[in-house]
Scaffold this motif. Structure first.
Motif, short mmCIF file in Angstrom:
data_model
loop_
_atom_site.label_atom_id
_atom_site.label_comp_id
_atom_site.label_asym_id
_atom_site.label_seq_id
_atom_site.Cartn_x
_atom_site.Cartn_y
_atom_site.Cartn_z
N CYS A 1 0.80 -1.23 0.00
CA CYS A 1 0.00 0.00 0.00
C CYS A 1 0.83 1.28 0.00
O CYS A 1 0.31 2.35 -0.33
CB CYS A 1 -0.98 0.00 1.18
N GLN A 2 2.11 1.21 0.37
CA GLN A 2 2.94 2.40 0.40
C GLN A 2 4.33 2.09 -0.14
O GLN A 2 4.88 1.02 0.10
CB GLN A 2 3.06 2.96 1.82
N ASP A 3 4.88 3.03 -0.88
CA ASP A 3 6.25 2.93 -1.37
C ASP A 3 7.17 3.62 -0.36
O ASP A 3 7.27 4.85 -0.34
CB ASP A 3 6.37 3.58 -2.75
N LEU A 4 7.81 2.85 0.48
CA LEU A 4 8.63 3.43 1.54
C LEU A 4 9.87 4.14 0.99
O LEU A 4 10.42 5.01 1.65
CB LEU A 4 9.02 2.36 2.55
N ASP A 5 10.30 3.76 -0.20
CA ASP A 5 11.45 4.45 -0.79
C ASP A 5 11.10 5.88 -1.18
O ASP A 5 11.98 6.73 -1.28
CB ASP A 5 11.95 3.69 -2.01
N ALA A 6 9.82 6.13 -1.42
CA ALA A 6 9.40 7.49 -1.76
C ALA A 6 9.44 8.41 -0.55
O ALA A 6 9.27 9.62 -0.68
CB ALA A 6 7.98 7.46 -2.34
N LEU A 7 9.67 7.84 0.62
CA LEU A 7 9.69 8.62 1.87
C LEU A 7 11.10 8.88 2.38
O LEU A 7 11.27 9.24 3.54
CB LEU A 7 8.88 7.87 2.95
N LYS A 8 12.10 8.70 1.55
CA LYS A 8 13.48 8.87 2.01
C LYS A 8 13.77 10.28 2.51
O LYS A 8 14.66 10.48 3.33
CB LYS A 8 14.45 8.48 0.89
N GLY A 9 13.01 11.26 2.00
CA GLY A 9 13.18 12.62 2.49
C GLY A 9 12.53 12.86 3.84
O GLY A 9 12.73 13.91 4.45
N GLU A 10 11.75 11.90 4.32
CA GLU A 10 11.09 11.98 5.62
C GLU A 10 11.57 10.81 6.48
O GLU A 10 10.88 9.80 6.63
CB GLU A 10 9.57 11.97 5.45
N LYS A 11 12.74 10.96 7.03
CA LYS A 11 13.42 9.86 7.69
C LYS A 11 12.65 9.31 8.89
O LYS A 11 12.58 8.09 9.08
CB LYS A 11 14.82 10.31 8.15
N LYS A 12 12.06 10.17 9.69
CA LYS A 12 11.35 9.70 10.89
C LYS A 12 10.09 8.93 10.51
O LYS A 12 9.78 7.90 11.11
CB LYS A 12 10.99 10.89 11.79
N LEU A 13 9.36 9.44 9.52
CA LEU A 13 8.16 8.75 9.05
C LEU A 13 8.52 7.40 8.46
O LEU A 13 7.90 6.38 8.77
CB LEU A 13 7.44 9.62 8.01
#
Length: 265
Positions: free
Chosen positions: A170-182
């Motif tokens: 459901c989520q691409d965690l690699d797309a969140l690399k700019g939000e390290k804590k999330l």
């Protein structure tokens, strides 16, 4: 606390307080404070509160000091590190309905354990939060007919696997690399889901369950990046999947010991 019909009340006196344990209830005086907060803070993506988990031997409350600021609006950059035993549950979080509608959150029908999807999938859409140190909800565990009862979870492990696969996709965690804590917290939660799935497949103990365990890890490998897979496989999630002789017995033994110490269900 009003006594709901067909719910069990337990009294515990610890010399300082008298707790009235009602199966899965909220406390009306505290809930009023939460309602006022929700009205006054309608722009927040989520309002988070503490939750007490109650069984016949112990009452535990999710520790707050490590992971969440208190008393003001904050973003993911102020969220600390969650311990392996710390994660947000459905009855600890209020999401804005408007946000859930915009993201078109859809839960699998006729499936148990979808509360994990509810608290996990919306997280990238949450930009601001507010934490309330209120023990609003008492969640009584240990009932024989409860969906999180060990024997029932073993029987319904396919539904746990279905939910875990949904969360992988459901989520691409690699797309969140700019939000390290999330990203770190979502990896933490997904690791926990993998570990829980492993445990109940190992408790089943059948050859079929072992194949399902291998299949789940293969699914994770095929549906995530190498970085996400490594983070989970060689982190907390991999603790329950030991690739050496007697590894399964060690995991189950460790689970039994931890269950006795920490009184979880």
């Amino acid at each position: 606390v009003a006594k709901p019909k067909d719910l069990e009340i337990r009294i515990k006196d610890d010399k300082k307080y008298i707790y009235v344990f009602v199966t899965d209830v909220t406390y009306t005086d505290i809930s009023k404070k939460v309602e006022i907060t929700l009205r006054d803070m309608s722009n927040y993506g989520a309002v988070i509160k503490t939750t007490a988990t109650v069984n016949k031997d112990a009452t535990t409350v999710m520790p707050k000091e490590i992971e969440l600021p208190e008393g003001y609006e904050f973003g993911w950059d102020e969220v600390g590190t969650f311990l392996p035993s710390q994660y947000l549950l459905m009855h600890s979080v209020y999401y804005r309905t408007e946000m859930l509608r915009k993201m078109k959150l859809t839960l699998p029908e006729h499936t148990f354990y979808v509360d994990n999807i509810f608290v996990y999938q919306p997280l990238p859409f949450v930009k601001t939060m507010y934490y309330m140190d209120l023990d609003l909800y008492r969640y009584f565990i240990g009932r024989a007919d409860q969906s999180v009862n060990e024997s029932i979870m073993v029987k319904r492990v396919d539904q746990q696997l279905r939910v875990t696969r949904h969360m992988i996709d459901c989520q691409d965690l690699d797309a969140l690399k700019g939000e390290k804590k999330l990203r770190a917290y979502m990896l933490h939660y997904l690791s926990m889901m993998m570990a829980v799935s492993d445990i109940f497949l190992l408790l089943d103990g059948s050859a079929e369950a072992k194949e399902k365990q291998k299949g789940l890890w293969q699914y994770l490998r095929e549906h995530t990046s190498a970085a996400v897979y490594r983070s989970i496989r060689f982190g907390f999630g991999g603790v329950t999947n030991l690739p050496f002789p007697k590894g399964d017995a060690i995991v189950v033994g460790g689970y039994r010991i931890a269950r006795k110490i920490f009184k979880f269900n």
